[in-house]
Every structure is written in structure tokens, then in C-alpha cells.
Design a protein around this motif. Structure first.
Motif, PDB file in Angstrom:
ATOM      1  N   GLN A 165       0.815  -1.210   0.000  1.00 33.51           N
ATOM      2  CA  GLN A 165       0.000   0.000   0.000  1.00 33.51           C
ATOM      3  C   GLN A 165       0.854   1.268   0.000  1.00 33.51           C
ATOM      4  O   GLN A 165       0.483   2.276  -0.595  1.00 33.51           O
ATOM      5  CB  GLN A 165      -0.955  -0.004   1.198  1.00 33.51           C
ATOM      6  N   GLU A 166       1.999   1.206   0.658  1.00 29.59           N
ATOM      7  CA  GLU A 166       2.916   2.354   0.620  1.00 29.59           C
ATOM      8  C   GLU A 166       3.427   2.566  -0.812  1.00 29.59           C
ATOM      9  O   GLU A 166       3.578   3.697  -1.271  1.00 29.59           O
ATOM     10  CB  GLU A 166       4.095   2.130   1.572  1.00 29.59           C
ATOM     11  N   GLN A 167       3.682   1.458  -1.513  1.00 28.86           N
ATOM     12  CA  GLN A 167       4.086   1.563  -2.917  1.00 28.86           C
ATOM     13  C   GLN A 167       2.934   2.107  -3.763  1.00 28.86           C
ATOM     14  O   GLN A 167       3.153   2.866  -4.710  1.00 28.86           O
ATOM     15  CB  GLN A 167       4.525   0.193  -3.446  1.00 28.86           C
ATOM     16  N   GLU A 168       1.712   1.705  -3.399  1.00 28.05           N
ATOM     17  CA  GLU A 168       0.545   2.204  -4.125  1.00 28.05           C
ATOM     18  C   GLU A 168       0.419   3.721  -3.962  1.00 28.05           C
ATOM     19  O   GLU A 168       0.060   4.432  -4.921  1.00 28.05           O
ATOM     20  CB  GLU A 168      -0.720   1.509  -3.619  1.00 28.05           C
ATOM     21  N   LYS A 169       0.720   4.238  -2.780  1.00 26.84           N
ATOM     22  CA  LYS A 169       0.687   5.685  -2.577  1.00 26.84           C
ATOM     23  C   LYS A 169       1.694   6.384  -3.487  1.00 26.84           C
ATOM     24  O   LYS A 169       1.402   7.449  -4.046  1.00 26.84           O
ATOM     25  CB  LYS A 169       0.975   6.021  -1.105  1.00 26.84           C
ATOM     26  N   LYS A 170       2.850   5.769  -3.639  1.00 27.52           N
ATOM     27  CA  LYS A 170       3.855   6.352  -4.532  1.00 27.52           C
ATOM     28  C   LYS A 170       3.354   6.357  -5.975  1.00 27.52           C
ATOM     29  O   LYS A 170       3.551   7.329  -6.713  1.00 27.52           O
ATOM     30  CB  LYS A 170       5.172   5.576  -4.433  1.00 27.52           C
ATOM     31  N   ARG A 171       2.697   5.247  -6.373  1.00 26.50           N
ATOM     32  CA  ARG A 171       2.165   5.181  -7.739  1.00 26.50           C
ATOM     33  C   ARG A 171       1.059   6.218  -7.949  1.00 26.50           C
ATOM     34  O   ARG A 171       0.977   6.840  -9.013  1.00 26.50           O
ATOM     35  CB  ARG A 171       1.640   3.771  -8.028  1.00 26.50           C
ATOM     36  N   VAL A 172       0.228   6.394  -6.935  1.00 25.62           N
ATOM     37  CA  VAL A 172      -0.850   7.396  -7.039  1.00 25.62           C
ATOM     38  C   VAL A 172      -0.251   8.789  -7.213  1.00 25.62           C
ATOM     39  O   VAL A 172      -0.675   9.562  -8.087  1.00 25.62           O
ATOM     40  CB  VAL A 172      -1.756   7.345  -5.790  1.00 25.62           C
ATOM     41  N   ASN A 173       0.726   9.111  -6.387  1.00 19.30           N
ATOM     42  CA  ASN A 173       1.362  10.428  -6.499  1.00 19.30           C
ATOM     43  C   ASN A 173       2.048  10.605  -7.851  1.00 19.30           C
ATOM     44  O   ASN A 173       1.980  11.685  -8.456  1.00 19.30           O
ATOM     45  CB  ASN A 173       2.385  10.617  -5.371  1.00 19.30           C
ATOM     46  N   GLN A 174       2.700   9.545  -8.331  1.00 20.54           N
ATOM     47  CA  GLN A 174       3.375   9.638  -9.627  1.00 20.54           C
ATOM     48  C   GLN A 174       2.369   9.876 -10.743  1.00 20.54           C
ATOM     49  O   GLN A 174       2.596  10.704 -11.633  1.00 20.54           O
ATOM     50  CB  GLN A 174       4.158   8.350  -9.898  1.00 20.54           C
ATOM     51  N   ARG A 175       1.235   9.167 -10.680  1.00 22.65           N
ATOM     52  CA  ARG A 175       0.203   9.351 -11.707  1.00 22.65           C
ATOM     53  C   ARG A 175      -0.325  10.784 -11.701  1.00 22.65           C
ATOM     54  O   ARG A 175      -0.466  11.403 -12.759  1.00 22.65           O
ATOM     55  CB  ARG A 175      -0.940   8.368 -11.486  1.00 22.65           C
ATOM     56  N   PHE A 176      -0.619  11.298 -10.511  1.00 27.17           N
ATOM     57  CA  PHE A 176      -1.148  12.659 -10.438  1.00 27.17           C
ATOM     58  C   PHE A 176      -0.093  13.682 -10.847  1.00 27.17           C
ATOM     59  O   PHE A 176      -0.425  14.713 -11.445  1.00 27.17           O
ATOM     60  CB  PHE A 176      -1.668  12.952  -9.031  1.00 27.17           C
ATOM     61  N   ASP A 177       1.176  13.411 -10.529  1.00 29.08           N
ATOM     62  CA  ASP A 177       2.245  14.330 -10.959  1.00 29.08           C
ATOM     63  C   ASP A 177       2.330  14.371 -12.487  1.00 29.08           C
ATOM     64  O   ASP A 177       2.470  15.451 -13.085  1.00 29.08           O
ATOM     65  CB  ASP A 177       3.587  13.876 -10.380  1.00 29.08           C
ATOM     66  N   GLU A 178       2.270  13.201 -13.116  1.00 28.31           N
ATOM     67  CA  GLU A 178       2.345  13.144 -14.580  1.00 28.31           C
ATOM     68  C   GLU A 178       1.132  13.816 -15.212  1.00 28.31           C
ATOM     69  O   GLU A 178       1.261  14.532 -16.211  1.00 28.31           O
ATOM     70  CB  GLU A 178       2.455  11.683 -15.038  1.00 28.31           C
ATOM     71  N   GLU A 179      -0.037  13.576 -14.629  1.00 25.39           N
ATOM     72  CA  GLU A 179      -1.242  14.233 -15.138  1.00 25.39           C
ATOM     73  C   GLU A 179      -1.135  15.743 -15.008  1.00 25.39           C
ATOM     74  O   GLU A 179      -1.549  16.488 -15.901  1.00 25.39           O
ATOM     75  CB  GLU A 179      -2.477  13.743 -14.379  1.00 25.39           C
ATOM     76  N   LEU A 180      -0.568  16.194 -13.900  1.00 28.96           N
ATOM     77  CA  LEU A 180      -0.494  17.634 -13.656  1.00 28.96           C
ATOM     78  C   LEU A 180       0.384  18.329 -14.689  1.00 28.96           C
ATOM     79  O   LEU A 180       0.074  19.441 -15.139  1.00 28.96           O
ATOM     80  CB  LEU A 180       0.041  17.890 -12.246  1.00 28.96           C
ATOM     81  N   VAL A 181       1.470  17.674 -15.084  1.00 28.63           N
ATOM     82  CA  VAL A 181       2.336  18.251 -16.117  1.00 28.63           C
ATOM     83  C   VAL A 181       1.542  18.460 -17.400  1.00 28.63           C
ATOM     84  O   VAL A 181       1.600  19.528 -18.029  1.00 28.63           O
ATOM     85  CB  VAL A 181       3.550  17.333 -16.379  1.00 28.63           C
ATOM     86  N   LYS A 182       0.777  17.433 -17.796  1.00 32.66           N
ATOM     87  CA  LYS A 182      -0.025  17.529 -19.012  1.00 32.66           C
ATOM     88  C   LYS A 182      -1.151  18.546 -18.848  1.00 32.66           C
ATOM     89  O   LYS A 182      -1.427  19.345 -19.758  1.00 32.66           O
ATOM     90  CB  LYS A 182      -0.609  16.148 -19.345  1.00 32.66           C
ATOM     91  N   LEU A 183      -1.792  18.527 -17.688  1.00 33.80           N
ATOM     92  CA  LEU A 183      -2.924  19.424 -17.462  1.00 33.80           C
ATOM     93  C   LEU A 183      -2.503  20.889 -17.484  1.00 33.80           C
ATOM     94  O   LEU A 183      -3.255  21.750 -17.975  1.00 33.80           O
ATOM     95  CB  LEU A 183      -3.593  19.088 -16.129  1.00 33.80           C
ATOM     96  N   LYS A 184      -1.344  21.191 -16.955  1.00 31.92           N
ATOM     97  CA  LYS A 184      -0.873  22.577 -16.988  1.00 31.92           C
ATOM     98  C   LYS A 184      -0.796  23.080 -18.425  1.00 31.92           C
ATOM     99  O   LYS A 184      -1.147  24.226 -18.718  1.00 31.92           O
ATOM    100  CB  LYS A 184       0.487  22.690 -16.297  1.00 31.92           C
ATOM    101  N   GLN A 185      -0.315  22.210 -19.326  1.00 30.41           N
ATOM    102  CA  GLN A 185      -0.253  22.595 -20.741  1.00 30.41           C
ATOM    103  C   GLN A 185      -1.663  22.774 -21.319  1.00 30.41           C
ATOM    104  O   GLN A 185      -1.928  23.741 -22.043  1.00 30.41           O
ATOM    105  CB  GLN A 185       0.497  21.519 -21.534  1.00 30.41           C
ATOM    106  N   LEU A 186      -2.553  21.845 -20.995  1.00 32.08           N
ATOM    107  CA  LEU A 186      -3.913  21.910 -21.533  1.00 32.08           C
ATOM    108  C   LEU A 186      -4.673  23.110 -20.994  1.00 32.08           C
ATOM    109  O   LEU A 186      -5.409  23.783 -21.738  1.00 32.08           O
ATOM    110  CB  LEU A 186      -4.666  20.615 -21.210  1.00 32.08           C
ATOM    111  N   TRP A 187      -4.514  23.385 -19.692  1.00 31.62           N
ATOM    112  CA  TRP A 187      -5.183  24.560 -19.112  1.00 31.62           C
ATOM    113  C   TRP A 187      -4.687  25.835 -19.766  1.00 31.62           C
ATOM    114  O   TRP A 187      -5.455  26.747 -20.067  1.00 31.62           O
ATOM    115  CB  TRP A 187      -4.944  24.612 -17.609  1.00 31.62           C
TER     116      TRP A 187
END
Length: 203
Positions: A165-187
């Protein structure tokens, strides 16, 4: 009628030996080069490209397939971008969903830690029973030994589960970080604050 139409077609070319050939159908000697189809007036109606070899046709088909796949990927990327913008119209919405996703994992970890604490209490009770056999542990009944083994196995499972589950938290944060990079461009594109990225230069 068909024979009359065919007779009206005139094909001309210069073959590999430099000879100019004219015929009422595509010229076999010029299949490897461009032929001209003429009108009855003698003007060029169209040019007929050289026939491709099997290897050339395969290469052409592969090129067309690659181009179609690239167009499909581009269309899919655009579809995902639109879906991402619809789901996260602002930074606040994205941040809030990250918090919710991490909180869900934390709840699972909390439940697992609670179970680990229960197993620790069980282990204390089992050890208390073992004190009766401290002088000769070999006389401990098999059922008591099984309790120890089951307790240890369950505790190991819970430890591994928490690690996962601790690894899952890291994966969740990584996914949201990657999405945020893309979203900043789209916004930014949506607001018109930056121009769209220029197409990559071809060598």
C-alpha cells in the motif's frame, strides 16, 4: 462500346532502350517508369506511375500502415486530452482528487495496522500460554504451536500488505504528478496563454 472506349485511349512512353512506344493500352515495356495517357487531340490526359515490385508494394503498404497508426495515436491522444480536461477543469479539482485517492489508501493501511495490533495482542496471549512449557518447550501441545505459526504467518501477510500500500501511494502520487504536467499545458492552451506546440521538424 467497351472496345470503342479502349480504342480512344492512347499510351506513350520511352522504354529503357530509349525507344518511344505508343499503344492503346498500358505498355508492358514501360511498367517500371511513368507512362502518359493522351487525349485524342494528343494532349496529356494523365500520367500513370510505374508499377511497383512486390517488395516496393510491401514497403509502400508498411509506410501507409505506419502513417495510419500515427494518425490513430494522435486522435487517441486528443481524445484522452479532452477527457482529462473534462475530468479536471481546474488545479483545485485535480488536487482534491489526489487527496481523496491518497486518503483511500491510508484508510486501507489504517485497517491493516489495526489488524496487526490485534495479532500482536494474540501473540502475547499465546506466549503467556507457552510460559507453562518454558522448562520444556517440546511438551507444548501441537495446537499451541499451530497458533504461533498462524499468528506469525498472518503478521507477515499484514506487513507485506502495508508495504504494498505504501508503494501504491507512490504510484498514485506519480500518476497525479504526470497528469499535472499535461494538465498545466492543456489549461494554458485552453486559456490561450501559450501557443500550441510546434510540430517536430523532420530530418
Amino acid at each position: 462500346m467497351a472496345s470503342q472506349a479502349a480504342a480512344q485511349r492512347i499510351y506513350t512512353c520511352v522504354d529503357g532502350k530509349g525507344r518511344k512506344i505508343t499503344a492503346d493500352r498500358p505498355i508492358a515495356e514501360c511498367m517500371d517508369r511513368t507512362q502518359q495517357e493522351l487525349n485524342r487531340s494528343g494532349t496529356v490526359k494523365r500520367e500513370v506511375g510505374p508499377s511497383l515490385t512486390a517488395q516496393e508494394r510491401a514497403a509502400q503498404e508498411e509506410k501507409e500502415k505506419a502513417a495510419a497508426e500515427a494518425r490513430a495515436r494522435e486522435a487517441e491522444d486528443k481524445r484522452r486530452d479532452r477527457a482529462l480536461l473534462l475530468r479536471y477543469p481546474s488545479r483545485a479539482v485535480h488536487d482534491q482528487e489526489r487527496v481523496i485517492a491518497l486518503a483511500q489508501v491510508d484508510e486501507v493501511i489504517k485497517a491493516s495496522n489495526k489488524r496487526t495490533a490485534e495479532l500482536a495482542e494474540q501473540r502475547k496471549a499465546i506466549q503467556a500460554e507457552f510460559e507453562f512449557y518454558a522448562k520444556d518447550p517440546g511438551k507444548a501441545p501441537p495446537a499451541l504451536k499451530r497458533k504461533v505459526e498462524e499468528n506469525e504467518a498472518s503478521s507477515a501477510v499484514q506487513r507485506k500488505f502495508v508495504q504494498d500500500q505504501e508503494q501504491e501511494k507512490k504510484r498514485v502520487n506519480q500518476r497525479f504528478d504526470e497528469e499535472l504536467v499535461k494538465l498545466k499545458q492543456l489549461w494554458a492552451l485552453r486559456e490561450g496563454s501559450i501557443p500550441p506546440p510546434a510540430p517536430s521538424a523532420k530530418n
